[in-house]
Design a protein around this motif. Structure first.
Motif, PDB file in Angstrom:
ATOM      1  N   CYS A 123     -58.142   3.050  -0.011  1.00 21.34           N
ATOM      2  CA  CYS A 123     -57.973   1.611  -0.254  1.00 21.34           C
ATOM      3  C   CYS A 123     -58.652   0.771   0.813  1.00 21.34           C
ATOM      4  O   CYS A 123     -58.813  -0.437   0.641  1.00 21.34           O
ATOM      5  CB  CYS A 123     -56.496   1.258  -0.329  1.00 21.34           C
ATOM      6  SG  CYS A 123     -55.636   1.355   1.255  1.00 21.34           S
TER       7      CYS A 123
ATOM      8  N   ARG B 212     -60.090   5.898   7.345  1.00 14.51           N
ATOM      9  CA  ARG B 212     -59.614   4.922   6.388  1.00 14.51           C
ATOM     10  C   ARG B 212     -59.107   5.615   5.131  1.00 14.51           C
ATOM     11  O   ARG B 212     -59.676   6.588   4.667  1.00 14.51           O
ATOM     12  CB  ARG B 212     -60.737   3.936   6.020  1.00 14.51           C
ATOM     13  CG  ARG B 212     -61.138   3.025   7.171  1.00 14.51           C
ATOM     14  CD  ARG B 212     -62.007   1.881   6.679  1.00 14.51           C
ATOM     15  NE  ARG B 212     -62.394   1.030   7.800  1.00 14.51           N
ATOM     16  CZ  ARG B 212     -61.630   0.058   8.284  1.00 14.51           C
ATOM     17  NH1 ARG B 212     -60.449  -0.180   7.745  1.00 14.51           N
ATOM     18  NH2 ARG B 212     -62.038  -0.667   9.308  1.00 14.51           N
ATOM     19  N   CYS B 213     -58.033   5.071   4.595  1.00  7.37           N
ATOM     20  CA  CYS B 213     -57.547   5.479   3.282  1.00  7.37           C
ATOM     21  C   CYS B 213     -58.573   5.023   2.242  1.00  7.37           C
ATOM     22  O   CYS B 213     -59.426   4.171   2.506  1.00  7.37           O
ATOM     23  CB  CYS B 213     -56.181   4.852   3.030  1.00  7.37           C
ATOM     24  SG  CYS B 213     -55.547   5.069   1.343  1.00  7.37           S
TER      25      CYS B 213
ATOM     26  N   ASP C 299     -48.898   6.214   9.816  1.00  8.86           N
ATOM     27  CA  ASP C 299     -49.934   5.702   8.920  1.00  8.86           C
ATOM     28  C   ASP C 299     -51.015   4.966   9.669  1.00  8.86           C
ATOM     29  O   ASP C 299     -52.042   4.631   9.105  1.00  8.86           O
ATOM     30  CB  ASP C 299     -49.332   4.751   7.872  1.00  8.86           C
ATOM     31  CG  ASP C 299     -48.498   5.517   6.872  1.00  8.86           C
ATOM     32  OD1 ASP C 299     -48.886   6.647   6.532  1.00  8.86           O
ATOM     33  OD2 ASP C 299     -47.460   4.989   6.450  1.00  8.86           O
ATOM     34  N   GLU C 300     -50.805   4.646  10.923  1.00 12.38           N
ATOM     35  CA  GLU C 300     -51.808   3.923  11.685  1.00 12.38           C
ATOM     36  C   GLU C 300     -52.225   4.766  12.883  1.00 12.38           C
ATOM     37  O   GLU C 300     -51.393   5.430  13.516  1.00 12.38           O
ATOM     38  CB  GLU C 300     -51.244   2.584  12.200  1.00 12.38           C
ATOM     39  CG  GLU C 300     -50.808   1.670  11.081  1.00 12.38           C
ATOM     40  CD  GLU C 300     -51.974   1.210  10.226  1.00 12.38           C
ATOM     41  OE1 GLU C 300     -53.095   1.224  10.747  1.00 12.38           O
ATOM     42  OE2 GLU C 300     -51.757   0.868   9.052  1.00 12.38           O
TER      43      GLU C 300
ATOM     44  N   CYS D 158     -53.030   6.198   3.315  1.00 10.39           N
ATOM     45  CA  CYS D 158     -51.910   5.416   3.828  1.00 10.39           C
ATOM     46  C   CYS D 158     -50.706   5.644   2.933  1.00 10.39           C
ATOM     47  O   CYS D 158     -50.818   6.217   1.846  1.00 10.39           O
ATOM     48  CB  CYS D 158     -52.283   3.931   3.894  1.00 10.39           C
ATOM     49  SG  CYS D 158     -52.513   3.164   2.266  1.00 10.39           S
TER      50      CYS D 158
ATOM     51  N   ARG E 167     -57.565   0.725   4.159  1.00 10.22           N
ATOM     52  CA  ARG E 167     -56.700   0.542   5.320  1.00 10.22           C
ATOM     53  C   ARG E 167     -56.879   1.699   6.302  1.00 10.22           C
ATOM     54  O   ARG E 167     -57.203   2.827   5.909  1.00 10.22           O
ATOM     55  CB  ARG E 167     -55.239   0.481   4.887  1.00 10.22           C
ATOM     56  CG  ARG E 167     -54.889  -0.710   4.024  1.00 10.22           C
ATOM     57  CD  ARG E 167     -53.466  -0.606   3.534  1.00 10.22           C
ATOM     58  NE  ARG E 167     -53.122  -1.704   2.632  1.00 10.22           N
ATOM     59  CZ  ARG E 167     -52.021  -1.735   1.882  1.00 10.22           C
ATOM     60  NH1 ARG E 167     -51.169  -0.731   1.940  1.00 10.22           N
ATOM     61  NH2 ARG E 167     -51.785  -2.760   1.087  1.00 10.22           N
TER      62      ARG E 167
ATOM     63  N   SER F  13     -55.910   4.759   8.448  1.00 11.87           N
ATOM     64  CA  SER F  13     -54.970   5.832   8.135  1.00 11.87           C
ATOM     65  C   SER F  13     -55.261   7.018   9.024  1.00 11.87           C
ATOM     66  O   SER F  13     -56.418   7.355   9.280  1.00 11.87           O
ATOM     67  CB  SER F  13     -55.098   6.236   6.661  1.00 11.87           C
ATOM     68  OG  SER F  13     -54.284   7.347   6.366  1.00 11.87           O
TER      69      SER F  13
ATOM     70  N   ARG G 285     -62.405  -3.645   0.554  1.00 13.91           N
ATOM     71  CA  ARG G 285     -62.936  -2.606   1.434  1.00 13.91           C
ATOM     72  C   ARG G 285     -62.568  -1.221   0.943  1.00 13.91           C
ATOM     73  O   ARG G 285     -62.573  -0.258   1.709  1.00 13.91           O
ATOM     74  CB  ARG G 285     -62.400  -2.822   2.855  1.00 13.91           C
ATOM     75  CG  ARG G 285     -62.771  -4.168   3.444  1.00 13.91           C
ATOM     76  CD  ARG G 285     -62.387  -4.288   4.899  1.00 13.91           C
ATOM     77  NE  ARG G 285     -63.229  -3.430   5.725  1.00 13.91           N
ATOM     78  CZ  ARG G 285     -63.148  -3.373   7.058  1.00 13.91           C
ATOM     79  NH1 ARG G 285     -62.246  -4.111   7.688  1.00 13.91           N
ATOM     80  NH2 ARG G 285     -63.935  -2.589   7.744  1.00 13.91           N
ATOM     81  N   CYS G 286     -62.247  -1.088  -0.346  1.00 15.34           N
ATOM     82  CA  CYS G 286     -61.885   0.235  -0.857  1.00 15.34           C
ATOM     83  C   CYS G 286     -63.140   1.107  -0.997  1.00 15.34           C
ATOM     84  O   CYS G 286     -64.274   0.634  -0.896  1.00 15.34           O
ATOM     85  CB  CYS G 286     -61.165   0.122  -2.199  1.00 15.34           C
ATOM     86  SG  CYS G 286     -62.249  -0.137  -3.631  1.00 15.34           S
TER      87      CYS G 286
END
Length: 234
Positions: A173, A170-171, A225-226, A184, A175, A177, A145-146
Motif C-alpha cells: 500500500c 514498504r508494504c 509495523d514500523e 503493514c 506505508r 513496514s 504510493r501503492c
C-alpha cells in the motif's frame, strides 16, 4: 491481427434505406399484406446478395405516409442467422457474412477480456487501499504510493538486487513496514497481482517479492509495523 481489427470491420458503416411501396390488393382484403411480405422478402434477399454487404436485417409493416405503424422483422430466404417467426419458422431474419460473424465474435471476446482485466485491476487495488481502485489514467489519477501506482519507487526502496529485504521497506500500500515481506497490519498477507499489460517494473517487483518469500521464512514480530520500533515489553 484479430478479425475485429481489420479495416473492413473497423470502418464498416450501418446504412438504412427506408423504402415505401404500395402493393396492389385483391379479392380478399388480406391479399395485399401477403403480397407486401413477399416483396419485402425479395428486397431483403437482394440486399443480402449485393456486393460488399456483410450484414442485413429488414423491418417492414403497414405504414402511413412512409411511417411504419406495426414494424416486424422480415424473414427471408438468404438469411443465415437470427430466428424465424410463428408465421414462417423455417426462415431466419438476418444475413451475416461469415467473416463478419468471426469479427463480431472476436470483438465480443476482446471486450470480455478487457472487462475481466478491469475488474481484476479494481480488485487488486481495492485490496491494498489504492487511491485509484478504478485504474484511472496518469492524467486523472489521484496521488497514491501503492505498488500498482508506483512500482519503480517500491523497487528502489526494497532494493531490486537484494535477495532479502534487510532493514525497512514498504508494504504494497506504500506505508513503511518492517519486515516488508509481510506488509503493514491492515494489509498483512496481501499478494502482489501482476496482469497482462502491466509495466515491466511491476513484473520485476513481483520477482523481488518472490525471492524474498523464498529466502525469508521468519515471522513478523507482533506489533512491529514500523521500522525502528522496539519489541513489545521494553
Amino acid at each position: 491481427m484479430s478479425p475485429h481489427e481489420t479495416r473492413e470491420f473497423i470502418n464498416a458503416v450501418e446504412y438504412t434505406v427506408q423504402l415505401t411501396s404500395v402493393v396492389a390488393g385483391g379479392a380478399r382484403w388480406r391479399t395485399a399484406y401477403a403480397r407486401a411480405r413477399r416483396v419485402a422478402e425479395r428486397l431483403a434477399n437482394a440486399a443480402a446478395r449485393a456486393k460488399d454487404v456483410v450484414d442485413v436485417r429488414a423491418v417492414a409493416g403497414a405504414s402511413h405516409d412512409g411511417q411504419v405503424l406495426t414494424p416486424e422483422r422480415v424473414c427471408f430466404g438468404a438469411a443465415n442467422s437470427g430466428h424465424g417467426t410463428g408465421v414462417d419458422p423455417a426462415k431466419l431474419n438476418r444475413y451475416l457474412d461469415p467473416d463478419r460473424e468471426r469479427a463480431l465474435a472476436s470483438l465480443a471476446e476482446a471486450n470480455a477480456a478487457a472487462r475481466a482485466r478491469r475488474q481484476a485491476d479494481f480488485d487488486r487495488r481495492q485490496a491494498i487501499g489504492c487511491s485509484n481502485p478504478a485504474g484511472l489514467g496518469p492524467g486523472i489519477a489521484r496521488p497514491c504510493r501503492c505498488a500498482y501506482c508506483r512500482p519503480q519507487e517500491h523497487l528502489e526502496v526494497r532494493g531490486e538486487t537484494r535477495e532479502t529485504w534487510a532493514g525497512g521497506g514498504r508494504c504494497l500500500c506504500g506505508r513503511l513496514s518492517n519486515p516488508p515481506a509481510f506488509g503493514c497490519r491492515p494489509h498483512r498477507g496481501q499478494q502482489l497481482v501482476v496482469l497482462d499489460g502491466d509495466p515491466p517494473e511491476l513484473a520485476r517487483l513481483a520477482a523481488v517479492i518472490a525471492r524474498a518469500h523464498t529466502t525469508d521464512r521468519t515471522s513478523p514480530p507482533p506489533g512491529r509495523d514500523e521500522p525502528g520500533l522496539p519489541p513489545p515489553g521494553r
